[in-house]
Motif scaffolding. Structure first.
Motif, PDB file in Angstrom:
ATOM      1  N   GLY A 190      25.166   7.635 -13.698  1.00  7.02           N
ATOM      2  CA  GLY A 190      25.625   7.236 -12.519  1.00  7.02           C
ATOM      3  C   GLY A 190      24.550   7.449 -11.353  1.00  7.02           C
ATOM      4  O   GLY A 190      24.790   7.417  -9.973  1.00  7.02           O
ATOM      5  N   LEU A 191      23.314   7.158 -11.873  1.00  6.86           N
ATOM      6  CA  LEU A 191      22.152   7.215 -10.693  1.00  6.86           C
ATOM      7  C   LEU A 191      21.750   5.805 -10.289  1.00  6.86           C
ATOM      8  O   LEU A 191      21.127   5.745  -9.327  1.00  6.86           O
ATOM      9  CB  LEU A 191      20.920   7.731 -11.370  1.00  6.86           C
ATOM     10  N   GLY A 192      22.474   4.843 -10.698  1.00  2.00           N
ATOM     11  CA  GLY A 192      21.853   3.417 -10.420  1.00  2.00           C
ATOM     12  C   GLY A 192      22.904   2.324 -10.737  1.00  2.00           C
ATOM     13  O   GLY A 192      23.547   2.366 -11.565  1.00  2.00           O
ATOM     14  N   GLN A 193      22.445   1.065 -10.066  1.00  2.00           N
ATOM     15  CA  GLN A 193      23.046  -0.275 -10.194  1.00  2.00           C
ATOM     16  C   GLN A 193      21.813  -1.196 -10.550  1.00  2.00           C
ATOM     17  O   GLN A 193      20.988  -0.953  -9.906  1.00  2.00           O
ATOM     18  CB  GLN A 193      23.664  -0.681  -9.160  1.00  2.00           C
ATOM     19  N   VAL A 194      21.808  -2.114 -11.521  1.00  2.00           N
ATOM     20  CA  VAL A 194      20.824  -2.800 -11.967  1.00  2.00           C
ATOM     21  C   VAL A 194      21.363  -4.343 -11.780  1.00  2.00           C
ATOM     22  O   VAL A 194      22.356  -4.833 -12.059  1.00  2.00           O
ATOM     23  CB  VAL A 194      20.718  -2.660 -13.349  1.00  2.00           C
ATOM     24  N   VAL A 195      20.128  -4.939 -11.126  1.00  2.00           N
ATOM     25  CA  VAL A 195      20.031  -6.384 -11.118  1.00  2.00           C
ATOM     26  C   VAL A 195      18.886  -6.994 -11.671  1.00  2.00           C
ATOM     27  O   VAL A 195      17.862  -6.603 -11.326  1.00  2.00           O
ATOM     28  CB  VAL A 195      20.307  -7.087  -9.508  1.00  2.00           C
ATOM     29  N   LEU A 196      19.115  -7.885 -12.793  1.00  2.00           N
ATOM     30  CA  LEU A 196      18.004  -8.246 -13.478  1.00  2.00           C
ATOM     31  C   LEU A 196      17.739  -9.915 -13.644  1.00  2.00           C
ATOM     32  O   LEU A 196      18.980 -10.579 -13.786  1.00  2.00           O
ATOM     33  CB  LEU A 196      18.132  -7.743 -14.917  1.00  2.00           C
ATOM     34  N   SER A 197      16.934 -10.250 -13.266  1.00  2.00           N
ATOM     35  CA  SER A 197      16.553 -11.734 -13.523  1.00  2.00           C
ATOM     36  C   SER A 197      15.599 -11.958 -14.845  1.00  2.00           C
ATOM     37  O   SER A 197      14.714 -11.120 -14.727  1.00  2.00           O
ATOM     38  CB  SER A 197      15.956 -12.476 -12.438  1.00  2.00           C
ATOM     39  N   THR A 198      15.867 -12.679 -15.952  1.00  2.00           N
ATOM     40  CA  THR A 198      15.019 -12.734 -17.162  1.00  2.00           C
ATOM     41  C   THR A 198      15.088 -13.886 -17.784  1.00  2.00           C
ATOM     42  O   THR A 198      16.183 -14.889 -17.608  1.00  2.00           O
ATOM     43  CB  THR A 198      15.476 -11.652 -17.927  1.00  2.00           C
ATOM     44  N   HIS A 199      14.220 -14.374 -18.587  1.00  2.00           N
ATOM     45  CA  HIS A 199      14.203 -15.401 -19.578  1.00  2.00           C
ATOM     46  C   HIS A 199      14.332 -14.676 -21.006  1.00  2.00           C
ATOM     47  O   HIS A 199      14.177 -15.438 -22.067  1.00  2.00           O
ATOM     48  CB  HIS A 199      12.646 -16.011 -19.604  1.00  2.00           C
ATOM     49  N   SER A 200      14.455 -13.603 -20.939  1.00  2.00           N
ATOM     50  CA  SER A 200      14.536 -12.815 -22.428  1.00  2.00           C
ATOM     51  C   SER A 200      15.796 -12.593 -22.848  1.00  2.00           C
ATOM     52  O   SER A 200      16.547 -12.053 -22.351  1.00  2.00           O
ATOM     53  CB  SER A 200      13.738 -11.429 -22.240  1.00  2.00           C
ATOM     54  N   PRO A 201      15.977 -13.237 -24.153  1.00  2.00           N
ATOM     55  CA  PRO A 201      17.231 -13.011 -24.859  1.00  2.00           C
ATOM     56  C   PRO A 201      17.667 -11.408 -25.006  1.00  2.00           C
ATOM     57  O   PRO A 201      18.737 -10.974 -25.291  1.00  2.00           O
ATOM     58  CB  PRO A 201      17.391 -14.021 -26.021  1.00  2.00           C
ATOM     59  N   VAL A 202      16.484 -10.678 -25.368  1.00  2.00           N
ATOM     60  CA  VAL A 202      16.540  -9.570 -25.369  1.00  2.00           C
ATOM     61  C   VAL A 202      17.088  -8.473 -24.341  1.00  2.00           C
ATOM     62  O   VAL A 202      18.235  -7.867 -24.326  1.00  2.00           O
ATOM     63  CB  VAL A 202      15.200  -8.659 -26.016  1.00  2.00           C
ATOM     64  N   LEU A 203      16.394  -8.922 -23.162  1.00  2.00           N
ATOM     65  CA  LEU A 203      17.128  -8.095 -21.833  1.00  2.00           C
ATOM     66  C   LEU A 203      18.487  -8.912 -21.510  1.00  2.00           C
ATOM     67  O   LEU A 203      19.188  -7.945 -20.913  1.00  2.00           O
ATOM     68  CB  LEU A 203      16.032  -8.455 -20.723  1.00  2.00           C
ATOM     69  N   ALA A 204      18.669 -10.022 -21.853  1.00  2.00           N
ATOM     70  CA  ALA A 204      19.832 -10.528 -21.346  1.00  2.00           C
ATOM     71  C   ALA A 204      21.032  -9.957 -22.179  1.00  2.00           C
ATOM     72  O   ALA A 204      22.168 -10.027 -21.846  1.00  2.00           O
ATOM     73  CB  ALA A 204      19.851 -12.178 -21.776  1.00  2.00           C
ATOM     74  N   ALA A 205      20.619  -8.983 -23.353  1.00  2.00           N
ATOM     75  CA  ALA A 205      21.848  -8.438 -24.160  1.00  2.00           C
ATOM     76  C   ALA A 205      22.042  -6.974 -23.755  1.00  2.00           C
ATOM     77  O   ALA A 205      22.650  -6.350 -24.350  1.00  2.00           O
ATOM     78  CB  ALA A 205      21.438  -8.514 -25.548  1.00  2.00           C
ATOM     79  N   PHE A 206      21.672  -7.005 -22.378  1.00  2.00           N
ATOM     80  CA  PHE A 206      21.847  -5.417 -21.875  1.00  2.00           C
ATOM     81  C   PHE A 206      23.516  -5.210 -21.971  1.00  2.00           C
ATOM     82  O   PHE A 206      24.260  -5.782 -21.669  1.00  2.00           O
ATOM     83  CB  PHE A 206      21.586  -5.374 -20.399  1.00  2.00           C
ATOM     84  N   PRO A 207      23.511  -3.959 -22.793  1.00  2.00           N
ATOM     85  CA  PRO A 207      25.015  -3.464 -22.941  1.00  2.00           C
ATOM     86  C   PRO A 207      25.826  -3.530 -21.782  1.00  2.00           C
ATOM     87  O   PRO A 207      25.534  -3.030 -20.818  1.00  2.00           O
ATOM     88  CB  PRO A 207      24.927  -2.215 -23.688  1.00  2.00           C
ATOM     89  N   GLY A 208      27.053  -4.377 -21.780  1.00  2.00           N
ATOM     90  CA  GLY A 208      28.083  -4.050 -20.714  1.00  2.00           C
ATOM     91  C   GLY A 208      27.543  -5.252 -19.379  1.00  2.00           C
ATOM     92  O   GLY A 208      28.339  -5.124 -18.741  1.00  2.00           O
ATOM     93  N   ALA A 209      26.354  -5.876 -19.529  1.00  2.00           N
ATOM     94  CA  ALA A 209      26.007  -6.712 -18.419  1.00  2.00           C
ATOM     95  C   ALA A 209      26.950  -7.666 -18.141  1.00  2.00           C
ATOM     96  O   ALA A 209      27.557  -8.330 -18.913  1.00  2.00           O
ATOM     97  CB  ALA A 209      24.377  -7.097 -18.559  1.00  2.00           C
TER      98      ALA A 209
END
Length: 233
Positions: free
Chosen positions: A164-183
């Motif tokens: 509960g410490l943060g919110q994430v905004v991510l820009s990426t070309h990586s299919p690995v990072l795009a698979a962030f759970p629940g994103a």
């Protein structure tokens, strides 16, 4: 912002200006180079009060101004009680940020990030600030990270979100990072922004196809070099 002036000429930017955008606990932008995803995350960071080249809120770090004026036309709305702090980390300017931190030390000691490798320093920065609540904005962090490094970054950010410490905004070309759970994933392109499932992303389909048959793509590079055919699949 006039719609005939860049960056409002980009369909995703015009869509946000006209209709707004709800950011979820984890929001991921994917898309081709020049589609507008970095322009959007940069503007969100600036509107939140972060430095255009990375840093925390009110950091003031800037070397050569190149940011668009989009942030001046965004209004961010926080939930009551939401943290006002945040961190913006972009791979292309991270070493300049680390130099800024060395030249402007805070009250507590922190790692000398320049003494670590590119990817290690990126992860060390997240680890060092992982107990500070706020908005985390990362622009193409895979530029600094290996496959294992991308997995490690997801783990670090997931722990921040789960605590509960943060919110994430991510820009990426990586299919690995795009698979962030629940994103919530937004595919950015000439159509604007569209919510997509991970498996339906062009990014995922194209990389899967390449890994299955790289020769089908690489042979076109040879053909393009000798001028016999265009480099298309």
């Amino acid at each position: 912002m006039p719609r005939g002036v860049w960056p409002a000429t980009l369909a995703p930017v015009a869509q946000v200006l006209d209709h707004g955008l709800d950011l979820d606990t984890v929001t991921v932008f994917v898309g081709e180079n020049g589609a507008g995803k970095s322009t959007l995350v940069e503007a969100i960071a600036l509107a939140f009060g972060m430095g255009p080249e990375g840093g925390s809120t009110m950091s003031g770090h800037s070397t050569r101004p190149s940011e668009s004026p989009l942030w001046e036309h965004l209004a961010l709305h926080r939930e009551p009680g939401a943290p006002k702090s945040g961190f913006f980390l972009r791979a292309e300017t991270m070493h300049g940020l680390f130099t800024f931190l060395e030249q402007h030390p805070g009250a507590r000691p922190e790692p000398v990030f320049h003494e670590r490798s590119h990817g290690e320093s990126f992860l060390d920065f997240v680890i060092d600030r992982s107990q500070w609540p706020g908005l985390w904005i990362l622009d193409e962090p895979e530029s600094a990270l290996s496959f294992q490094g991308c997995l490690a970054l997801i783990g670090l950010l997931q722990a921040i979100v789960d605590d509960g410490l943060g919110q994430v905004v991510l820009s990426t070309h990586s299919p690995v990072l795009a698979a962030f759970p629940g994103a919530t994933i937004h595919e950015v392109g000439e159509w604007g922004l569209r919510r997509s499932a991970w498996a339906d992303l062009d990014l995922v389909r194209n990389q899967r196809a390449f890994l299955n048959a790289p020769e089908q793509y690489l042979r076109h590079l040879d053909a393009a070099a000798d001028g016999t055919r265009p480099p298309t699949q």
